[in-house]
Design a protein around this motif. Sequence first.
Motif, PDB file in Angstrom:
ATOM      1  N   ARG A   1      -0.192  -3.187   8.004  1.00  0.00           N
ATOM      2  CA  ARG A   1       0.864  -2.897   6.929  1.00  0.00           C
ATOM      3  C   ARG A   1       1.037  -4.329   6.355  1.00  0.00           C
ATOM      4  O   ARG A   1       1.016  -5.354   6.832  1.00  0.00           O
ATOM      5  CB  ARG A   1       2.031  -2.266   7.606  1.00  0.00           C
ATOM      6  CG  ARG A   1       2.957  -3.132   8.365  1.00  0.00           C
ATOM      7  CD  ARG A   1       4.163  -2.679   9.043  1.00  0.00           C
ATOM      8  NE  ARG A   1       4.820  -3.554   9.943  1.00  0.00           N
ATOM      9  CZ  ARG A   1       6.057  -3.465  10.466  1.00  0.00           C
ATOM     10  NH1 ARG A   1       6.644  -2.078  10.256  1.00  0.00           N
ATOM     11  NH2 ARG A   1       6.510  -4.262  11.249  1.00  0.00           N
TER      12      ARG A   1
ATOM     13  N   PRO B   1       1.415   0.743   4.129  1.00  0.00           N
ATOM     14  CA  PRO B   1       0.355   1.011   5.073  1.00  0.00           C
ATOM     15  C   PRO B   1      -0.608  -0.051   4.211  1.00  0.00           C
ATOM     16  O   PRO B   1      -0.946   0.160   2.960  1.00  0.00           O
ATOM     17  CB  PRO B   1      -0.115   2.342   5.285  1.00  0.00           C
ATOM     18  CG  PRO B   1       0.718   3.038   5.191  1.00  0.00           C
ATOM     19  CD  PRO B   1       1.872   2.222   3.995  1.00  0.00           C
ATOM     20  N   THR B   2      -1.636  -0.802   4.905  1.00  0.00           N
ATOM     21  CA  THR B   2      -2.615  -1.824   4.069  1.00  0.00           C
ATOM     22  C   THR B   2      -3.571  -0.804   3.417  1.00  0.00           C
ATOM     23  O   THR B   2      -4.002  -1.284   2.651  1.00  0.00           O
ATOM     24  CB  THR B   2      -3.358  -2.653   5.260  1.00  0.00           C
ATOM     25  OG1 THR B   2      -2.494  -3.457   6.088  1.00  0.00           O
ATOM     26  CG2 THR B   2      -4.339  -3.510   4.693  1.00  0.00           C
TER      27      THR B   2
END
Length: 234
Positions: free
Chosen positions: A36, A95-96
Amino acid sequence: MAFLPDADLQRLERRLTPVSFEIGDVLMEVDAPISRIVFLESGLVSYVTVMEDGASIESLTIGPDSAVGLMGGVGAPRSLRQAIMHVEGDGFAIPTSDLLAACEESAAIRDMAVRANMVTTSKLLQSVACNAKHGLEQRFARRLLACSDASSAKRFALTQEQIADTLGVRRTSVTAAARTLKNEGLIAYRHGRIWVEDAAGLEARACECRAAIRAELDTLLPRRESSESRAKAG
């Protein structure tokens, strides 16, 4: 994120989750997947390097001017350092995978991620020069101002041991520097808490690196005027 046009900011806002952190919370572990990205609204995060003898030395600080884990937003798979909350605060996490998708969808968001990472790199390079060139009292003053910038609190829970670890010096050196700044009426401290008495005076005492980093930030990530602000101005 104030750099983004309204439409792109709204694109990200749909994917953000509010988060809050206390002093000592670990936001990222070293060599762990970046799951994240955290955009801080307040607070200060320290990236720390752990030496062979177990000593933790601060390598970089991240506040509301950047984001924690943002290298993941441009494809970096794992974190390089541990990230620990140094001044309590809050913000928003994404979130990434969602930020990577947003970067694919929007050139402006991708540009924001690249520019913000450039700001972080600039801060790191400036800090290297600062540690080599400037005296402890100057660096101490800059650090306290960074804490003040990152929080609405007037007092910070900072022990002299924590400051010594942050600045990579002995505790006795921090004691002497704190006493000097206190005698000049710039700060006060008691029972593990420290606060700024004279922000303007402390600003004058701090090294040139504070202004240099701020100028770099203003150049790389200038704030865009929102449509609401433009409507009011019109």
